[in-house]
Design a protein around this motif. Structure first.
Motif, PDB file in Angstrom:
ATOM      1  N   ARG A 216     100.010  40.283  -3.487  1.00 13.25           N
ATOM      2  CA  ARG A 216     100.290  40.092  -2.055  1.00 13.25           C
ATOM      3  C   ARG A 216     101.070  38.798  -1.817  1.00 13.25           C
ATOM      4  N   ALA A 219     104.645  38.753   2.551  1.00  9.21           N
ATOM      5  CA  ALA A 219     104.021  39.134   3.821  1.00  9.21           C
ATOM      6  C   ALA A 219     104.794  40.311   4.390  1.00  9.21           C
ATOM      7  N   ASP A 221     103.980  42.354   6.908  1.00 12.60           N
ATOM      8  CA  ASP A 221     103.895  42.542   8.352  1.00 12.60           C
ATOM      9  C   ASP A 221     103.849  41.172   9.016  1.00 12.60           C
ATOM     10  N   ARG A 224     101.023  40.261  11.372  1.00 10.64           N
ATOM     11  CA  ARG A 224      99.632  40.201  10.881  1.00 10.64           C
ATOM     12  C   ARG A 224      99.561  39.299   9.653  1.00 10.64           C
ATOM     13  N   ASP A 226      97.647  36.996   8.944  1.00 10.64           N
ATOM     14  CA  ASP A 226      96.300  36.705   8.474  1.00 10.64           C
ATOM     15  C   ASP A 226      95.885  37.616   7.321  1.00 10.64           C
ATOM     16  N   ARG A 227      96.599  38.706   7.138  1.00  8.53           N
ATOM     17  CA  ARG A 227      96.279  39.643   6.059  1.00  8.53           C
ATOM     18  C   ARG A 227      96.834  39.188   4.705  1.00  8.53           C
ATOM     19  N   TYR A 228      97.665  38.169   4.719  1.00 14.52           N
ATOM     20  CA  TYR A 228      98.364  37.775   3.493  1.00 14.52           C
ATOM     21  C   TYR A 228      98.010  36.342   3.130  1.00 14.52           C
ATOM     22  N   HIS A 239     104.150  31.418   4.176  1.00 11.02           N
ATOM     23  CA  HIS A 239     104.342  32.811   3.786  1.00 11.02           C
ATOM     24  C   HIS A 239     105.785  33.064   3.375  1.00 11.02           C
ATOM     25  N   GLU A 261     109.480  48.020   5.834  1.00 16.72           N
ATOM     26  CA  GLU A 261     109.072  46.654   5.499  1.00 16.72           C
ATOM     27  C   GLU A 261     110.250  45.691   5.562  1.00 16.72           C
TER      28      GLU A 261
END
Length: 324
Positions: A216, A219, A221, A224, A226-228, A239, A261
């Motif tokens: 991961r 990034a 997205d 979002r 916070d997901r990465y 990021h 993406e």
């Protein structure tokens, strides 16, 4: 009026286009080199003008210094400055001939025992440098420093004795990566995109792309984040996005990401243009791809923004996005 070799943008409805806004930012803030490089890329400026500006940074040893890369100050030649110079020469179609022969002699003189480049040569000691740039007496070889240089020289079909061992170093470093971080991956991509052995490069890139997704490191997205996770040692907002890995659709890294993406990534890049027309120097941005830019002094921060701005415009244009 003197002929500058630059055709100004016309006063048209495009006056609020990204390019128009960036042009004003460049004339207001950039060094002569970046002004001429911007003019070359977007305003029909001449390669001769860019090369004349670049020559001011060249030293007698064949390397480049004088804060060509903003985070290393002082006159001494450094691998980072010299890699930057090669990028400029590549951008204007002048990466060859005697000037590059001199560069390769310099690279030979500062290489480590295994024939590759350190990130920073110890000659930098005593001159100002960013606090996050380590200056060691015996610095190790670094893929981050060597990969982009080797890739550029291969891209321009340069052949020099220095390249043989440096290429072997890059292959060994890239093919042994099991856990990495974004800047190291980007250096690997710069090598793989231009090294002559294309089947081997494609296989290595495929493995690297699977590692990037598994760990991961991109990034996917921007809405979002916070997901990465941010890589260890990176700033909290450090990021990296698909466009950081695949700076043009021709890059091997483009295959790592879906169309959706990449579209989200480019939307995010376009939206980062600031009110003054320039792009910000954020923790995930870079000029030449091997360490994060962080603001540590006024001049480096100011000088870095035009570099990031030109890079953003070139990436957007390479993907067919409207810039003006």
């Amino acid at each position: 009026m003197a002929d500058t070799g630059v055709s100004p943008l016309p006063s048209t409805p495009q006056a609020r286009s990204p390019l128009f806004r960036a042009e004003r930012f460049v004339w207001l803030t950039a060094r002569v080199l970046e002004q001429r490089l911007f003019a070359h890329h977007f305003l029909h400026g001449t390669p001769d003008a860019v090369e004349a500006a670049l020559d001011a940074y060249r030293n007698e040893d064949g390397g480049y210094g004088h804060a060509l890369e903003p985070d290393l100050r002082g006159p001494v030649s450094q691998p980072l400055h010299t890699a930057h110079a090669l990028h400029v020469l590549d951008a204007i179609g002048r990466c060859g001939g005697q000037r590059v022969e001199r560069v390769c002699r310099y690279l030979t003189s500062v290489s480590t025992a295994d024939g590759a480049l350190p990130a920073v040569h110890p000659s930098q000691r005593g001159y100002p440098a960013a606090p996050f740039v380590p200056i060691l007496d015996s610095p190790p070889s670094e893929l981050l420093a060597t990969g982009p240089v080797v890739g550029l020289l291969h891209r321009n079909e340069v052949w020099h004795a220095w390249l043989f061992r440096a290429t072997d170093f890059c292959w060994q470093a890239v093919e042994s990566l099991e856990k990495s971080h974004p800047y190291e991956v980007e250096a690997a991509v710069a090598f793989l995109d231009s090294v002559p052995d294309r089947p081997r490069a494609e296989a290595a890139a495929d493995r690297l792309g699977r590692m990037v997704r598994a760990q991961r490191l991109a990034a996917l997205d921007p809405d979002r984040l916070d997901r990465y996770p941010v890589a260890a040692g990176y700033a909290p907002a450090g990021h990296h996005f698909p466009h950081d890995f695949a700076r043009s659709p021709d890059s091997l890294a483009r295959a790592w990401f879906t169309d959706d993406e990449m579209a989200r990534s480019l939307d995010h890049l376009a939206a980062e243009q600031q009110d003054d027309g320039g792009w910000p120097v954020l923790p995930h941005c870079q000029t030449r791809g091997w360490y994060p830019q962080r603001q540590w002094a006024p001049a480096p921060a100011l000088e870095a923004r035009p570099l990031v701005t030109i890079a953003a415009l070139r990436t957007l244009r390479s993907y067919g996005r409207f810039v003006g």
